[in-house]
Design a protein around this motif. Sequence first.
Motif, short mmCIF file in Angstrom:
data_model
loop_
_atom_site.label_atom_id
_atom_site.label_comp_id
_atom_site.label_asym_id
_atom_site.label_seq_id
_atom_site.Cartn_x
_atom_site.Cartn_y
_atom_site.Cartn_z
N PRO A 157 0.66 -1.23 -0.16
CA PRO A 157 -0.01 0.02 -0.04
C PRO A 157 0.78 1.35 0.07
CG PRO A 157 0.38 -0.99 2.23
CD PRO A 157 0.68 -2.09 1.47
N PRO A 158 0.24 2.40 -0.63
CA PRO A 158 1.09 3.44 -0.29
C PRO A 158 1.10 4.00 1.14
CG PRO A 158 -0.87 3.92 -2.09
CD PRO A 158 -1.00 2.49 -1.34
N ARG A 159 2.16 4.70 1.44
CA ARG A 159 2.60 5.09 2.83
C ARG A 159 1.22 5.38 3.89
NH1 ARG A 159 7.55 8.32 5.16
NH2 ARG A 159 6.89 8.30 7.50
N GLU A 160 0.24 6.33 3.25
CA GLU A 160 -1.07 6.70 3.76
C GLU A 160 -1.78 5.57 4.09
OE1 GLU A 160 -1.61 7.59 -0.37
OE2 GLU A 160 0.04 7.94 0.96
N GLN A 161 -1.76 4.45 3.32
CA GLN A 161 -2.94 3.53 3.33
C GLN A 161 -2.55 2.15 4.22
OE1 GLN A 161 -4.54 2.33 -0.33
NE2 GLN A 161 -5.04 4.54 -0.89
N TRP A 162 -1.24 2.44 4.62
CA TRP A 162 -0.72 1.13 5.46
C TRP A 162 -1.79 0.91 6.77
CZ3 TRP A 162 2.61 -2.58 4.99
CH2 TRP A 162 3.58 -2.40 4.13
N PRO A 163 -2.42 1.89 7.28
CA PRO A 163 -3.47 1.47 8.43
C PRO A 163 -4.50 0.64 7.84
CG PRO A 163 -2.91 3.92 8.86
CD PRO A 163 -2.19 3.26 7.32
N ARG A 164 -4.64 0.72 6.52
CA ARG A 164 -5.83 -0.56 6.28
C ARG A 164 -5.12 -1.74 6.46
NH1 ARG A 164 -8.59 1.89 0.60
NH2 ARG A 164 -9.25 -0.09 0.72
N TRP A 165 -4.12 -2.19 6.49
CA TRP A 165 -3.45 -3.24 6.76
C TRP A 165 -3.19 -3.44 8.21
CZ3 TRP A 165 -2.73 -7.19 2.96
CH2 TRP A 165 -3.54 -6.85 1.60
N GLY A 166 -3.54 -2.86 9.19
CA GLY A 166 -3.55 -3.03 10.52
C GLY A 166 -2.81 -1.64 11.08
N SER A 167 -3.11 -1.36 12.26
CA SER A 167 -2.75 -0.14 12.90
C SER A 167 -1.42 0.13 13.19
CB SER A 167 -3.32 -0.05 14.43
OG SER A 167 -2.76 0.89 15.21
N VAL A 168 -1.05 1.34 12.78
CA VAL A 168 0.44 1.46 12.80
C VAL A 168 0.76 2.48 14.18
CG1 VAL A 168 0.84 1.62 10.10
CG2 VAL A 168 0.08 3.84 11.50
N ALA A 169 -0.08 2.41 15.06
CA ALA A 169 0.12 2.96 16.37
C ALA A 169 1.29 2.61 16.96
CB ALA A 169 -1.06 2.66 17.33
N CYS A 202 -2.47 -7.35 20.00
CA CYS A 202 -2.11 -5.94 20.16
C CYS A 202 -3.27 -5.02 20.09
CB CYS A 202 -1.27 -5.59 18.72
SG CYS A 202 0.10 -6.51 18.68
N THR A 203 -3.54 -4.43 21.35
CA THR A 203 -4.58 -3.70 21.69
C THR A 203 -5.06 -2.61 20.77
OG1 THR A 203 -3.73 -2.64 23.50
CG2 THR A 203 -4.37 -4.53 24.16
N ALA A 204 -4.04 -1.80 20.43
CA ALA A 204 -4.50 -0.72 19.52
C ALA A 204 -4.76 -1.15 18.06
CB ALA A 204 -3.11 0.21 19.49
N ASN A 205 -4.73 -2.53 17.93
CA ASN A 205 -5.15 -3.01 16.58
C ASN A 205 -6.65 -3.54 16.90
OD1 ASN A 205 -4.42 -3.33 13.68
ND2 ASN A 205 -4.24 -5.43 14.22
N GLY A 206 -7.25 -3.53 17.99
CA GLY A 206 -8.50 -4.02 18.32
C GLY A 206 -8.53 -5.40 18.93
#
Length: 500
Positions: free
Chosen positions: A139-151, A193-197
């Motif tokens: 994914p483009p850099r801004e869409q990495w969160p669609r594959w899992g939280s980057v928190a 990983c709690t920030a990923n749900g």
Amino acid sequence: MTALVLVCDTFTGGWAWREVAAALRESGAEAHPVTLTGMGDRRHLAGPDTDLETHIQDLTQLIDHLDAPDVVMVGHGYGIHPVLGAADRRPERIAGIVHLDAGMPQDGDPALALVPDQAVRERLDRTGPTEEDWLLPPPPREQWPRWGSVAGVPADALARLDRLAAPQPLGTLSQPLRLSGAASELPTTGVLCTANGSSIALVEALVGMGDPRFRALTDPRVGFFELDTGHWPMLSVPGELAGVLLKGAAGEGHRVAAAVSGRPAHLGPFLLDVPQRRRERVGRVDLHLPDADGPRPAVVFVHGGPVPPDVEPTPRDWPTLVGYGQYVASLGVVGVVVDHRLHDLGDHGRAAEDVAEAVELVRADPRVDGGRVALWYFSGGGLLSADWLAAPAPWLRCVAASYPMLAPLPNWGLTDSRFRPAVAVRNAGRLPIVLTRVGLERAEIAVTVDEFLSAAEDCEANVEVVDVPHGRHGFEAIDHTEEARDAVERAVRSVLGHLR
């Protein structure tokens, strides 16, 4: 000496484990970060025939060449698929398996089923890999969160993830995992990983539903750990992750118990004693009817989910939902409970249609005043409120929600979907919203409520919050306290007040 074989998620390679591997080796363990065929600096080896079996063979070859007597396999995201496949081929060499923010694939499951990006799942479901189109670009850099939280991932580490990511051979996602069951008795650790749900509380809730798929999680050989970070702990908390992996390899971790006396928590009795009223079943809809003449207002109660399709009893027979239906019926309002079909993460559209059909059925009933209806959502069903908040109908007098999920969890793959009440509330206007909030909410759900309330404040939405400071998720069945009873009575009074 323990050897840990580290297998990362899609688009990545052994480079992602650099800090974790260093910490493991400093602790005296062997660490073997794996770059699978076609990934990382082996991307030039990929071809149209690179599939899951290719990656399983990569791992079995590695296992065969390790001298350590105890091998612990760590699978992160997609990586759990080749890990399980290799463990099934070499069970005698494996001392344990670690699911690192990963699912629980079974025999016959392709990794595609657990890809969090819904658009990718739908595309591959339609076409699958071809000789011309067999690579999935990262994914483009801004869409990495669609594959899992980057928190929690530092900016430099996120830049490295983006720079080193390699296209994923589609065959690795579409080919079904084949398991003989040879590794089913191996000790297992889940790192959530709690920030990923994900959380231990969520696992315990799934077990409590009675779904046989999760019964194995109560086995004493299964332990759990939580990390307060997103989907990439090897980049965000490498030292903490290394410590957890060593503890998991040593057999430590939280154990999940089966329900006491065999009764799941959600089947506990309703916290109020309410008068009994007539109950009528029409298809997927139950109507709790008041003793009253003439058309009456209605409250439609929408259960949470996902709820497995074979769970018995189904939600409309759960004591809490029956209790609410009977309670409002005793107060002169038609209580409606709908068994919608939110059975899996891809079912929100179908469930929304079920709710809409139930509303139309109820509004057409001559015993109902079709111009005075409220919708009341519970738990994961809260996502289904988005359509009604985004475009309130004139007959909709109130939307209520109890301990709701008001934005999709990061690992649900619904980032761009319409089921985002925290966004839809900006179009709710002055529609009354009654939100029952529990003080002991699961962290992954509480953050969605905070997001919703922040958006509601920004747009000056008409939100009333009923707080239950010591209440837990599903408190009506498990917290029979004066505080909890007062909260239910207050919320019901408020909703019925908007139906006058």
